[in-house]
Design a protein around this motif. Sequence first.
Motif, mmCIF file in Angstrom:
data_model
loop_
_atom_site.group_PDB
_atom_site.id
_atom_site.type_symbol
_atom_site.label_atom_id
_atom_site.label_comp_id
_atom_site.label_asym_id
_atom_site.label_seq_id
_atom_site.Cartn_x
_atom_site.Cartn_y
_atom_site.Cartn_z
ATOM 1 N N GLU A 123 1.044 -1.290 0.022
ATOM 2 C CA GLU A 123 0.052 0.108 -0.078
ATOM 3 C C GLU A 123 0.873 1.456 0.035
ATOM 4 O O GLU A 123 1.510 1.520 1.038
ATOM 5 N N LYS A 160 -1.903 -3.372 7.605
ATOM 6 C CA LYS A 160 -3.064 -2.598 8.311
ATOM 7 C C LYS A 160 -2.672 -2.004 9.592
ATOM 8 O O LYS A 160 -3.029 -0.915 9.849
ATOM 9 N N GLN A 182 -1.346 -9.126 5.112
ATOM 10 C CA GLN A 182 -2.481 -8.021 4.898
ATOM 11 C C GLN A 182 -2.990 -7.500 6.254
ATOM 12 O O GLN A 182 -3.110 -6.148 6.471
#
Length: 603
Positions: A260, A364, A360
Motif C-alpha cells: 500500500e 493494516k 495483509q
Amino acid sequence: MINVQAIKERIESFPKSCGVYQMIGDKDKVLYVGKAKNLRSRLSDYLRFENLSERIKVMLSQVIKVETFLTKNEVEALLLEVRLIKSLKPPYNIVLKDGRSYPYITISKHDYPRIAQYRGKFKKGEFYYYGPFTSAAAVKQTILSLQKAFLLRVCSDRYFSSTKRPCLEYYMKHCSAPCVNKITKDDYCQSIKQAQNTLLGRNKKVEEQLLSAMDKYSNEQNYELAAVYRDRVAFLRQIQMQPMDFSFEKDADFFSIVREGDLACIGVLSFRNKDNYGSTPYFVENCSDHQNGEILSTLLVTLYNKVHTPPAQIFVPDSIVDKEIIEQALYDITQKPIKVLYAKDKKRRDLLKFVYDNAQHSLKKKLTDYKNNLEKLEELSKVFSLPNVPKRIEVYDNSHISGNQQVGVMIVAGQEGFLKSEYRKFNIKEEISGDDYKMMREVLTRRFSGNIKGIIPDFLLIDGGPGHVSIVQNVLEILNINVPFACMAKGSYRNAGNERFYMPTREEFTLENDSKAMLYLQLLRNEAHRFAITSHRKKRDKQFFVSPLSKITGVGNKRKNALMSHFGSLENISKASLAEIQNVARISKGLAEVILESLNDKK
C-alpha cells in the motif's frame, strides 16, 4: 530541478555489461545502489522523466556523480548490491524493517544442559541449535512445553553453580533441580536426550520410552514416580496436539507480499522437520518504484545472506525477476541447491493464502500505528512551534549512583514508533563524578561529533531542567548544529503530570495533563529513563561480577567461558587437576598451574 547532467555527460562511457551502479550526492554520500544486466541501458532509463516517480526525481536532483562496478555475471552483481546496501544504507533504496535474526532453541553442551532461546551467530562447540523459528512466541511456548514435559533447567550457568536450594521453577514442577542433586546426572541427561528427540520430530519414540518407564514404576508400586512419567506423556501429547494452521512434509519457506503506497509487507511462513514454526511479517519501505518480484528477489538474498539458513524449497506467489539468478545467488551463499518454486497445487496455494492474509493484517496494523504516531508528532510540532512535523526525535537521559557507573543514553523515535536499533549508550568518564550538567555536555558532544554526526534529528528532548538549556545550547553552537530542543523536568513534587518545559526561545511552560502531546512526551521520557536505568544496572553488574579468571594473564574470554561452562564454578575449577584444566581450556601446563595457584590464593 532534476540534475541529470551526471548521467548525460557519461552515458556513452557507461559499459553495456552487467554490474552495480551508485548514485552519489553531496559529500560523497551514496544515495542509491542498483544492479543491472546492462548498465548503460539501465542508467538511460533515468533520462525518461515521464516514467519516473516523484521520489526518484527528488533523488536525481541531489545526484552529483554516478559510479559503476563491473561484475562477471548477474549473480555477482546481485550479491554485491546486497552487500553495498547493507554496509552503506543508501536512503533511496528499499529498506527492510523488522528483519531481526530468526530465534533458535539451544541446548548447552554442559554436564547439566540448559534449554534457552537464542539469536545471533552460532557459537561453535557451545550449543546444539534447533530451528530456526520465525516466531519468538512459538519459541517461548515450545521451551515452556519442553520444560513441563522433561523438567529442564532454564537458569544461567552462574546461578546454577552458586545456588544452594531449588528455585521456584522446581516447586512449579518445571525443573528437576539438578543444581541441588534432586536428579542424577544420568537421569537428567536422559531427559535432555528425549527433549532433543522431540525437537527433531521423533515424538513417537520418546512417548514409547516414557510409557515404558511409567509402566515399570507402576508395576513396582512406585506410584509417585509413575505419576511423574504420566504427566510427561500428557505434556508431550499436548505439544503434539497444539493446533497448527497447516502442515507441510518438507522443510520450506512460503513468501507472500502485500503493498500500500510506499510500504510493503512480506509474510514468511516456515516449516522445519514437518513442524509449523509460525509466520513473521517483514516491512519494506521506499518500494513504490519496484515491482513485487524485484522486492522479493532483493529480500530473499538479503534475508538469507550469511545469517539465516534457507530450506531446500522456497515458495513465492508469482513469477519473480530472474528466478534462476536468485537460485544461483543462494547457492553461492550456502553451497547448497535452493529451489525457488511457484505454488501449483491447492495445498501450497492455501499456505500462500494464509501467509497473504496474515501479511495483509500486519500491514493494516502497521499503517494504523503510523497514523497514530503521526498524529502525536503533529501535536508535538504545534506545542513546540517546530518548522516541520519531526521525523526523528532523540531523547537524552543520564543515570548513576553517587557518581559511580555513570552512563548517558539516547533513544530515538519517529513515525514508526521507537527505533530501538538506533539507541545509543555513552559510558561517562569517572572524573565527572555525578555532575549531571557535565555528563549531558559529554553525551551531546560525543553524539554530534562522533560517527553518527551525519544523521541530524528534527527535535531533541532532554530530561532536565532550566540549567540544562544553556548546556545544550552551548554544545550545539560549538558544533554548528541547528536543532530545536526542549528540556523536560518534573514539577516541585516530582510527580508525573506536573512536568515543566524549558526552551531557549520562550518562557517556562506546562501542558494539560491528559493532552495527547503530554502523554506522548511522558512516554518518550519514560522510555529514555528505562533505557538509562537498564544500561546503568548492566554496567554496575558487570563491574561487581568481574571474574578472578579475567585478571590472569593468558586467560581470555574464550578460555574463561570454556572453564566456567565445564566446571560450573570457580570453586570447582580450583579443585580440578592440572590435566583437566589443560584439556578443557587447551592451555599449557604452566598456565594451568598459574590458574590453580591464583584461585587457591584468593580462596
